[in-house]
Design an enzyme around this catalytic site. Sequence first.
Site, PDB file in Angstrom:
ATOM      1  N   HIS A 136       6.458  -5.720 -12.727  1.00  0.00           N
ATOM      2  CA  HIS A 136       5.098  -5.292 -12.375  1.00  0.00           C
ATOM      3  C   HIS A 136       4.143  -6.434 -12.732  1.00  0.00           C
ATOM      4  CE1 HIS A 136       1.649  -2.925 -11.589  1.00  0.00           C
ATOM      5  NE2 HIS A 136       1.930  -1.835 -12.256  1.00  0.00           N
ATOM      6  N   ARG A 148       3.944  -1.345  -3.519  1.00  0.00           N
ATOM      7  CA  ARG A 148       4.701  -0.686  -4.594  1.00  0.00           C
ATOM      8  C   ARG A 148       5.825   0.114  -3.969  1.00  0.00           C
ATOM      9  NH1 ARG A 148       2.251   2.715  -9.546  1.00  0.00           N
ATOM     10  NH2 ARG A 148       1.915   0.576 -10.212  1.00  0.00           N
ATOM     11  N   LYS A 207      10.280   8.368   8.648  1.00  0.00           N
ATOM     12  CA  LYS A 207      11.118   8.446   9.865  1.00  0.00           C
ATOM     13  C   LYS A 207      12.336   7.537   9.762  1.00  0.00           C
ATOM     14  CE  LYS A 207       7.046   8.915  12.870  1.00  0.00           C
ATOM     15  NZ  LYS A 207       6.297   8.168  13.904  1.00  0.00           N
ATOM     16  N   ARG A 250      -4.369   3.544 -11.034  1.00  0.00           N
ATOM     17  CA  ARG A 250      -4.985   2.286 -11.424  1.00  0.00           C
ATOM     18  C   ARG A 250      -4.651   1.124 -10.503  1.00  0.00           C
ATOM     19  NH1 ARG A 250      -4.887   5.142 -15.339  1.00  0.00           N
ATOM     20  NH2 ARG A 250      -2.808   5.562 -14.613  1.00  0.00           N
ATOM     21  N   THR A 251      -3.358   0.947 -10.251  1.00  0.00           N
ATOM     22  CA  THR A 251      -2.970  -0.272  -9.541  1.00  0.00           C
ATOM     23  C   THR A 251      -3.556  -0.269  -8.134  1.00  0.00           C
ATOM     24  OG1 THR A 251      -0.965  -0.334 -10.854  1.00  0.00           O
ATOM     25  CG2 THR A 251      -1.017  -1.728  -8.911  1.00  0.00           C
TER      26      THR A 251
HETATM   27  C1  NCD Z   1       2.688   1.490 -14.888  1.00  0.00           C
HETATM   28  C2  NCD Z   1       3.701   1.418 -13.756  1.00  0.00           C
HETATM   29  O1  NCD Z   1       3.427   1.868 -12.633  1.00  0.00           O
HETATM   30  O2  NCD Z   1       4.768   0.883 -14.026  1.00  0.00           O
HETATM   31  N1  NCD Z   1       1.465   2.002 -14.435  1.00  0.00           N
HETATM   32  C3  NCD Z   1       0.521   1.116 -13.984  1.00  0.00           C
HETATM   33  O3  NCD Z   1       0.684   0.482 -12.974  1.00  0.00           O
HETATM   34  N2  NCD Z   1      -0.547   0.896 -14.768  1.00  0.00           N
HETATM   35  C4  NCD Z   1       3.175   2.193 -16.078  1.00  0.00           C
HETATM   36  C5  NCD Z   1       3.699   3.591 -15.931  1.00  0.00           C
HETATM   37  O4  NCD Z   1       3.702   4.169 -14.853  1.00  0.00           O
HETATM   38  O5  NCD Z   1       4.118   4.122 -16.962  1.00  0.00           O
END
Ligand code: NCD
Length: 305
Positions: free
Chosen positions: A129, A101, A80, A51-52
């Site tokens: 997040h 991320r 590396k 999703r993200t």
């Molecule tokens: C969440 C995350 O990555 O923290 N997912 C997301 O970005 N929608 C929640 C999860 O992974 O449980």
Amino acid sequence: MRHLINILDFSVEELDELIKVADDIIANPVKYQDACNHKILGTLFFEPSTRTRLSFESAMLSLGGQVLGFSEANSSSAAKGESVSDTAAVVSGYCDIIAMRHPKEGAPLVASAHSHVPVINAGDGGHYHPTQTLADLLTIHHEKGGFEGLTVGLCGDLKFGRTVHSLIEALSRYKGVKFVLISPEELKLPSFVKDEYIKEKNIPYEQSTSLDDVMPQLDVLYMTRVQKERFFNEEDYLRLKDSYILTTDKMKLAKDDMIVMHPLPRVNEISVAVDEDPRASYFRQTLYGKYMRMALILKLLNITV
Ligand code: NCD
């Protein structure tokens, strides 16, 4: 230059403004379709994501921009041994804005100190997040009409669940919000969130190990997955993973206008039968995330439409 590392980097007024822009994007998508012409988003994902990452990409493409990046650490020079700061310095020469991320808490903050372009934290370890919180805020705003006076239950892995940490920080700034923290003893909310954002500000809260007991009072139920990848041993994960499973029977205990949210991915914590319940808002929530990311990209690039 602004970055988004922690949701508190934005004031309440700025969050209101993002919600307004997202609403305008929903109402008039065509108006925004060329807003980011010739702009490039870099997505640096050192941890898995559906999703993200895809909603960031979809957001930039819908603004007429372009995207480049990687979706696993193994396909970048991190394999590396390159440092996050070097990667950020290099990639910021190839794009206009970065979404990152990383499994290590604080990595996007380090990147922001070495980047020549805005950096967005798309999830750092068990920490924060903030862009999921943007999606969550738009969902609550649309479906509950605002934030004040809501009783918000957060259920599951409150220890490692970074979406919970950022959401609590954001909601702690609105009047009359009460938190109900539902988790097994071992997965309680860590003190860096509880002490600073709930206790310090005297926000009413309740802790419970039982979802059934607290269900009738909730306006919002935010379910979360037990974060397998942050456990030190498999045994503990297996013991805790099914602590809470939301079923249609349990939904009978809830208010008629309670909404169920989940950042997704779902594993086992919401039975698929609940998807049919109009109070289940987790798939709508994923769409709201795209619009808020569009509004965020525009803000950080100083583009007004
Ligand atoms: C969440 C995350 O990555 O923290 N997912 C997301 O970005 N929608 C929640 C999860 O992974 O449980």
